[in-house]
Enzyme design. Structure first.
Site, mmCIF file in Angstrom:
data_model
loop_
_atom_site.group_PDB
_atom_site.id
_atom_site.type_symbol
_atom_site.label_atom_id
_atom_site.label_comp_id
_atom_site.label_asym_id
_atom_site.label_seq_id
_atom_site.Cartn_x
_atom_site.Cartn_y
_atom_site.Cartn_z
ATOM 1 N N CYS A 121 -9.738 4.855 -1.306
ATOM 2 C CA CYS A 121 -9.202 3.784 -2.493
ATOM 3 C C CYS A 121 -10.095 2.344 -2.120
ATOM 4 O O CYS A 121 -10.194 1.794 -3.276
ATOM 5 C CB CYS A 121 -7.859 3.741 -2.512
ATOM 6 S SG CYS A 121 -7.065 5.498 -2.733
ATOM 7 N N LEU A 122 -10.074 2.177 -0.845
ATOM 8 C CA LEU A 122 -10.478 0.585 -0.927
ATOM 9 C C LEU A 122 -12.230 0.403 -0.648
ATOM 10 O O LEU A 122 -12.305 -0.864 -0.529
ATOM 11 C CB LEU A 122 -9.947 0.251 0.781
ATOM 12 C CG LEU A 122 -8.539 0.036 0.923
ATOM 13 C CD1 LEU A 122 -8.119 0.250 2.133
ATOM 14 C CD2 LEU A 122 -8.062 -1.418 0.282
#
Length: 345
Positions: A337-338
């Protein structure tokens, strides 16, 4: 002409990277109380692991934060020659979703950025205007052309096999909080035209604690052209059991463009990861494939070693790098996600 008509496509994550883009966390609403400080050492180890094999391009909110980031990176032993800091105002840290989607055209050696609209997962977390603009800002920084389809799309909602297939979830992309004016066939057309794909496959939904309405990167990931790892919850009483079994059955019924069935490797979920009585969306599927290896989130959890062993078998020839994410996961996301990869051509 659409990017697909021009010969562009979104390569699979295992395609060699020039860099990985991250947006340095600064919003304490995502990691409340002291949790932004507590997650930072794990985030710095994530940067260090990626930088072993490629550049890390860091979106940093302002000059003042840049000075602190450089200090933190030095203290963590990160080689600053492997880091590129770009001042870009942002609202949050989730670069997979608000960052640029990089397309490549192997025939011409060109690259292009897709500037999807971003609305913080259905308008859940305003403001998000700076995040929405970020793909254009990065296109300008890299002097790359960009195209704007004009619809909401998030990088965590799509998964690619590198052979014309994109996998996604109905609970997210068909949610009326994204593109209520589009039906499933129209969304498929956008995915094919602007990611350069020929086929869209759909699972049903996502896991408990995931505020994205069911991103695919928490449940099902391609590891090669015809193989996925699919999360399963073995405890029938667990809230994730039924939806993951539904996804698994749908995966078994799918056929790729060549008519073949998917090879499916079942990946256990961690035992529920709670922080302050909140069940986080802990998942071993939220790994990042980068040049240095496969960076896998672990949680000091009874299933950590088992999941690592399964992923080591799923990625022969690649190093599996387990990193603690038990503080990062409080923000309701993890390593995939990052991050957003920038491919080589």
């Amino acid at each position: 002409m659409t990017p697909k008509e021009q010969g562009f496509f979104f390569p699979p994550e295992w395609h060699p990277h020039r860099a990985t883009w991250l947006t340095f966390p600064h919003n304490d609403h995502s990691w409340q109380d002291d949790k932004l400080d507590r997650m930072r050492p794990q985030y710095l180890q994530f940067i260090k692991a990626i930088s072993e094999g490629e550049l890390v391009c860091l979106n940093v909110n302002d000059i003042r934060l840049k000075a602190r980031v450089l200090q933190w990176l030095s203290e963590a032993g990160v080689d600053l020659d492997r880091i590129r800091i770009v001042i870009n105002p942002t609202n949050d840290a989730w670069c997979r979703d608000h960052g640029p989607a990089f397309l490549i055209n192997p025939a011409t050696g060109e690259r292009m950025i897709v500037n999807w609209e971003y609305n913080a997962w259905g308008g859940k977390y305003p403001p998000y205007g700076d995040d929405d603009f970020l793909p254009v800002a990065i296109a300008q920084y890299l002097n790359l052309p960009h195209v704007s389809p004009g619809i909401v799309m998030e990088g965590g909602s799509v998964e690619f096999n590198g052979a014309g297939t994109v996998l996604t979830s109905k609970s997210c992309l068909l949610n009326p909080n994204r593109n209520p004016h589009l039906n499933q066939a129209q969304i498929e057309r956008y995915l094919c035209d602007f990611y350069g794909m020929d086929q869209v496959l759909w699972v049903e939904g996502g896991i408990v604690g995931d505020d994205t309405d069911g991103h695919i990167d928490d449940t099902t990931r391609f590891v090669n052209e015809d193989t996925v790892v699919a999360c399963v919850e073995e405890d029938p009483s667990d809230e994730n059991h039924t939806i993951l079994q539904t996804n698994l059955q749908m995966l078994k019924e799918m056929r790729l463009l060549n008519g073949k069935q998917l090879n499916i490797i079942e990946l256990p979920m961690p035992k529920p990861v709670y922080i302050n009585d909140f069940r986080t969306p802990g998942s071993y599927a939220n790994f990042l494939i980068c040049n240095a290896g496969v960076i896998v989130p672990v949680f000091n959890n009874p299933n950590d070693d088992r999941a690592i062993g399964i992923l080591e078998q799923a990625f022969p020839g690649r190093k599996v790098i387990p990193l603690l994410a038990d503080e990062i996961i409080w923000g309701q996301g993890s390593f995939h996600c990052l991050s957003q990869q920038e491919p080589l051509v």
